[in-house]
Design a protein around this motif. Sequence first.
Motif, mmCIF file in Angstrom:
data_model
loop_
_atom_site.group_PDB
_atom_site.id
_atom_site.type_symbol
_atom_site.label_atom_id
_atom_site.label_comp_id
_atom_site.label_asym_id
_atom_site.label_seq_id
_atom_site.Cartn_x
_atom_site.Cartn_y
_atom_site.Cartn_z
ATOM 1 N N VAL A 1 -10.910 -17.036 7.936
ATOM 2 C CA VAL A 1 -10.064 -17.305 7.026
ATOM 3 C C VAL A 1 -9.223 -16.212 6.465
ATOM 4 N N VAL A 2 -7.824 -16.191 6.892
ATOM 5 C CA VAL A 2 -6.882 -15.073 6.489
ATOM 6 C C VAL A 2 -5.906 -15.335 5.990
ATOM 7 N N LEU A 3 -5.745 -14.787 4.701
ATOM 8 C CA LEU A 3 -4.350 -14.653 3.854
ATOM 9 C C LEU A 3 -3.378 -13.678 4.230
ATOM 10 N N THR A 4 -1.983 -14.053 4.742
ATOM 11 C CA THR A 4 -1.194 -13.157 5.139
ATOM 12 C C THR A 4 -0.434 -12.746 3.813
ATOM 13 N N THR A 5 0.196 -11.563 3.986
ATOM 14 C CA THR A 5 0.846 -10.945 2.718
ATOM 15 C C THR A 5 2.120 -10.524 3.269
ATOM 16 N N ASP A 6 3.113 -10.119 2.305
ATOM 17 C CA ASP A 6 4.595 -9.722 2.537
ATOM 18 C C ASP A 6 4.754 -8.314 2.603
ATOM 19 N N TRP A 7 3.678 -7.582 2.526
ATOM 20 C CA TRP A 7 3.644 -6.176 2.859
ATOM 21 C C TRP A 7 4.401 -5.927 4.101
ATOM 22 N N ASN A 8 5.467 -5.179 4.005
ATOM 23 C CA ASN A 8 6.379 -4.709 5.158
ATOM 24 C C ASN A 8 6.666 -5.981 6.186
ATOM 25 N N TRP A 9 6.950 -7.113 5.381
ATOM 26 C CA TRP A 9 7.395 -8.500 6.159
ATOM 27 C C TRP A 9 8.409 -9.112 5.175
ATOM 28 N N PRO A 10 9.324 -9.988 5.666
ATOM 29 C CA PRO A 10 9.542 -10.243 6.809
ATOM 30 C C PRO A 10 10.452 -9.131 7.670
ATOM 31 N N ASP A 11 11.061 -8.273 7.125
ATOM 32 C CA ASP A 11 11.861 -7.170 7.561
ATOM 33 C C ASP A 11 11.158 -5.796 8.003
ATOM 34 N N ALA A 12 10.401 -5.859 8.740
ATOM 35 C CA ALA A 12 9.310 -4.727 9.257
ATOM 36 C C ALA A 12 10.057 -3.344 9.528
ATOM 37 N N VAL A 13 9.613 -2.404 8.560
ATOM 38 C CA VAL A 13 10.118 -1.155 8.788
ATOM 39 C C VAL A 13 9.122 -0.509 9.953
ATOM 40 N N ALA A 14 9.418 0.095 11.041
ATOM 41 C CA ALA A 14 8.782 0.576 11.829
ATOM 42 C C ALA A 14 7.797 1.871 11.229
ATOM 43 N N GLY A 15 6.385 1.717 11.641
ATOM 44 C CA GLY A 15 5.399 2.858 11.158
ATOM 45 C C GLY A 15 4.767 2.385 9.730
ATOM 46 N N ARG A 16 5.549 1.538 8.814
ATOM 47 C CA ARG A 16 5.073 1.449 7.507
ATOM 48 C C ARG A 16 3.921 0.448 7.346
ATOM 49 N N GLY A 17 3.205 0.099 8.262
ATOM 50 C CA GLY A 17 2.160 -0.895 8.132
ATOM 51 C C GLY A 17 1.976 -1.885 8.523
ATOM 52 N N SER A 18 1.106 -2.766 9.121
ATOM 53 C CA SER A 18 1.064 -3.977 9.485
ATOM 54 C C SER A 18 -0.182 -4.700 9.183
ATOM 55 N N ALA A 19 -0.230 -5.995 9.253
ATOM 56 C CA ALA A 19 -1.594 -6.748 9.193
ATOM 57 C C ALA A 19 -2.177 -6.586 7.744
ATOM 58 N N ILE A 20 -1.503 -6.486 6.608
ATOM 59 C CA ILE A 20 -2.065 -6.489 5.422
ATOM 60 C C ILE A 20 -2.603 -7.775 5.102
ATOM 61 N N PHE A 21 -3.790 -8.060 5.187
ATOM 62 C CA PHE A 21 -4.438 -9.458 5.132
ATOM 63 C C PHE A 21 -5.374 -9.321 3.991
ATOM 64 N N LEU A 22 -5.605 -10.421 3.458
ATOM 65 C CA LEU A 22 -6.794 -10.824 2.636
ATOM 66 C C LEU A 22 -7.797 -11.512 3.783
ATOM 67 N N HIS A 23 -9.289 -11.072 3.769
ATOM 68 C CA HIS A 23 -9.949 -11.711 4.627
ATOM 69 C C HIS A 23 -11.377 -11.700 4.478
ATOM 70 N N GLN A 24 -12.333 -12.043 5.341
ATOM 71 C CA GLN A 24 -13.763 -11.607 5.005
ATOM 72 C C GLN A 24 -14.244 -10.356 5.391
ATOM 73 N N TRP A 25 -15.136 -9.743 4.596
ATOM 74 C CA TRP A 25 -15.564 -8.535 4.750
ATOM 75 C C TRP A 25 -16.801 -8.655 5.899
ATOM 76 N N ARG A 26 -16.829 -7.180 6.199
ATOM 77 C CA ARG A 26 -18.076 -7.097 7.279
ATOM 78 C C ARG A 26 -19.443 -7.143 6.561
ATOM 79 N N ARG A 27 -19.292 -6.220 5.518
ATOM 80 C CA ARG A 27 -20.480 -6.306 4.512
ATOM 81 C C ARG A 27 -19.900 -5.470 3.423
ATOM 82 N N PRO A 28 -20.511 -5.446 1.984
ATOM 83 C CA PRO A 28 -19.946 -4.949 0.932
ATOM 84 C C PRO A 28 -20.013 -3.538 1.009
ATOM 85 N N GLY A 29 -18.863 -3.012 0.446
ATOM 86 C CA GLY A 29 -18.571 -1.527 0.570
ATOM 87 C C GLY A 29 -18.165 -1.034 1.816
ATOM 88 N N TYR A 30 -18.223 -1.851 2.985
ATOM 89 C CA TYR A 30 -17.432 -1.467 4.256
ATOM 90 C C TYR A 30 -15.935 -1.562 4.342
#
Length: 170
Positions: A106-135
């Motif tokens: 399950v992935v929630l996408t966000t509008d960080w650097n989207w839709p008009d992405a600036v090169a190098g400013r970061g991508s794929a800032i999502f809300l998703h499931q963790w590997r484990r607490p604190g990771y």
Amino acid sequence: MKREDLVLTPQGIRFRNRIFPCSIGRSGVTSAKAEGDKATPIGVHRVTGLWYRADRLARPAGWARPIGPRDLWCDESDHAAYNHHCLAPLAASHEKMRRADPLYDVVLTTDWNWPDAVAGRGSAIFLHQWRRPGYGTEGCIAFARQDLLWILRHIGPGTKVIVPGPARLA
């Protein structure tokens, strides 16, 4: 800030008068987000989409979109599809949305650097499931699966994700 906003606090994400433990970027939070810095960007972000693995769980909300085997997210700064959904095959650097592990079930996408992405400013800032607490993540916000599923049943496109600066997190 409203109770309908997801607000990062030192204890986790505050939402609807509850606190949900979460993990953020390994490098903490930053106001100068850069591709690959492993930091979560400070600011007010909005939820733009909900993706899920239809082969692993039932549709979690009416606005959810299934993740197919060709779904990718481009993370190559100088590519025209940078920080956008795209389909395989893609020669540019990318993340597979359909992963072997459950992180992107399950992935929630966000509008960080989207839709008009600036090169190098970061991508794929999502809300998703963790590997484990604190990771720590690569810059996303990650939750226990059951908490993420509860949250997404109570939000929709445009919900605010508020990441305050480090002084406000202390």
